[in-house]
Enzyme design. Structure first.
Site, PDB file in Angstrom:
ATOM      1  N   HIS A   1       9.980 -86.546  40.494  1.00 21.60           N
ATOM      2  CA  HIS A   1       9.890 -86.809  39.055  1.00 21.60           C
ATOM      3  C   HIS A   1       8.658 -86.091  38.501  1.00 21.60           C
ATOM      4  O   HIS A   1       7.620 -86.022  39.157  1.00 21.60           O
ATOM      5  CB  HIS A   1       9.799 -88.325  38.802  1.00 21.60           C
ATOM      6  CG  HIS A   1       9.971 -88.661  37.353  1.00 21.60           C
ATOM      7  ND1 HIS A   1       8.962 -88.486  36.435  1.00 21.60           N
ATOM      8  CD2 HIS A   1      11.037 -89.118  36.660  1.00 21.60           C
ATOM      9  CE1 HIS A   1       9.404 -88.834  35.230  1.00 21.60           C
ATOM     10  NE2 HIS A   1      10.670 -89.213  35.342  1.00 21.60           N
TER      11      HIS A   1
ATOM     12  N   GLU B   1      15.485 -82.689  33.961  1.00 23.86           N
ATOM     13  CA  GLU B   1      14.673 -83.356  32.936  1.00 23.86           C
ATOM     14  C   GLU B   1      13.607 -82.392  32.420  1.00 23.86           C
ATOM     15  O   GLU B   1      12.527 -82.274  33.035  1.00 23.86           O
ATOM     16  CB  GLU B   1      13.948 -84.564  33.538  1.00 23.86           C
ATOM     17  CG  GLU B   1      14.823 -85.635  34.098  1.00 23.86           C
ATOM     18  CD  GLU B   1      14.075 -86.969  34.120  1.00 23.86           C
ATOM     19  OE1 GLU B   1      14.476 -87.856  33.372  1.00 23.86           O
ATOM     20  OE2 GLU B   1      13.078 -87.080  34.850  1.00 23.86           O
TER      21      GLU B   1
HETATM   22  P1  PGA Z   1      12.510 -91.149  28.854  1.00 21.72           P
HETATM   23  O1  PGA Z   1      12.171 -90.892  30.394  1.00 21.72           O
HETATM   24  O2  PGA Z   1      13.944 -91.603  28.765  1.00 21.72           O
HETATM   25  O3  PGA Z   1      11.538 -92.213  28.440  1.00 21.72           O
HETATM   26  O4  PGA Z   1      12.306 -89.860  28.133  1.00 21.72           O
HETATM   27  C1  PGA Z   1      13.083 -90.257  31.236  1.00 21.72           C
HETATM   28  C2  PGA Z   1      12.473 -90.086  32.596  1.00 21.72           C
HETATM   29  O5  PGA Z   1      11.308 -89.754  32.721  1.00 21.72           O
HETATM   30  O6  PGA Z   1      13.147 -90.291  33.602  1.00 21.72           O
END
Ligand code: PGA
Length: 257
Positions: free
Chosen positions: A95, A172
């Site tokens: 992450h 992401e």
């Molecule tokens: P968010 O986070 O939905 O608050 O943007 C997503 C993540 O970091 O997995």
């Protein structure tokens, strides 16, 4: 194939918040069985949440927010895949918050992926570029793109093709996380297409078995648009995953598609 919704509780809930959220979500989510729902509580609350959920519902499971690649030993503060193997089905790996705050490198991500698979935990490998890769004129920033692809390629190095079926890639873009500024579904779909095309050149087989999720400011208002894209297999939700009503809406929409 059902879509996958992962609720990443990050370091948001206290113990009592986590327990209240668990009992509220339990009633709300068990009926949405046409979506696979994965809850990733903070490590400290993982066991109480799993124990109090006592889910016999196949569509609900749990994830670790991080793991360490060694099985046991002098690794203060860490928890291994070996220790979590009977508790979680998935583990988030790489992450962007771990990459940034804990200097998680591509090599370490790869070791974690291999360790998770060894103990039959399915890795959710998070990748994402740190800046917009398209500027106003839609011109790709080549070096950022290369880094994004390297994150993915290195995560899968030395992983047997037959395991690709067990791996989720969560795309992401870092600039979209927690910003209320999500990428557009068309953009995400295009990036996933490009990533899979490049992966196919390297790995030749098995790439079609990988699942791709999107994460970054996903909320009830945009979930349907993302999930309409054929190559987006699900969503990784942060902020809205600890808001019971909103998370239920997200899961209901995903279940009804
Ligand atoms: P968010 O986070 O939905 O608050 O943007 C997503 C993540 O970091 O997995």
């Amino acid at each position: 194939m059902h879509k996958v919704i992962i609720g990443n509780w990050k370091m948001y809930p206290t113990y009592s918040d986590a327990m209240v959220l668990t009992s509220t979500l339990k009633t709300k989510l068990e009926k949405h069985h046409k979506v696979e729902i994965v809850i990733a509580p903070p490590t400290a609350w993982l066991i109480p949440v799993v124990d109090s959920w006592k889910s016999e519902h196949k569509h609900i499971s749990f994830a670790a927010q991080s793991i360490w690649p060694e099985d046991q030993g002098a690794y203060t503060g860490d928890v291994s895949a070996y220790m979590l193997k009977d508790i979680v089905k998935y583990a988030l790996i790489g992450h962007s918050e771990q990459r940034k705050n804990h200097h998680e490198t591509n090599e370490l991500v790869n070791r974690k992926v291999i360790s998770a698979l060894k103990w039959r935990i399915k890795p959710v490998v998070c990748i994402g570029e740190t800046k917009r890769v398209f500027n106003e004129h839609n011109v790709r920033d080549a070096s950022e793109w290369k880094k994004l692809f390297q994150q993915l390629e290195m995560a899968l190095t030395n992983v047997d093709r037959h395991h690709f079926d067990d791996i989720i890639i969560a795309y992401e873009p870092v600039w979209a996380i927690g910003t209320q500024n999500p990428a557009t579904p068309a953009y995400v779909s295009k990036v996933i297409n490009e990533l899979t095309t490049e992966l196919k050149e390297i790995f030749k087989t098995g790439v079609k078995d990988l699942k791709f999720l999107y994460g970054g400011s996903v909320g009830p208002e945009n979930v349907a648009a993302f999930l309409k894209e054929d190559n987006i297999d699900g969503l990784l939700v942060g902020g809205y995953s600890v808001k019971a009503n909103d998370f239920e809406t997200i899961c209901r929409l995903a279940s009804s598609l």
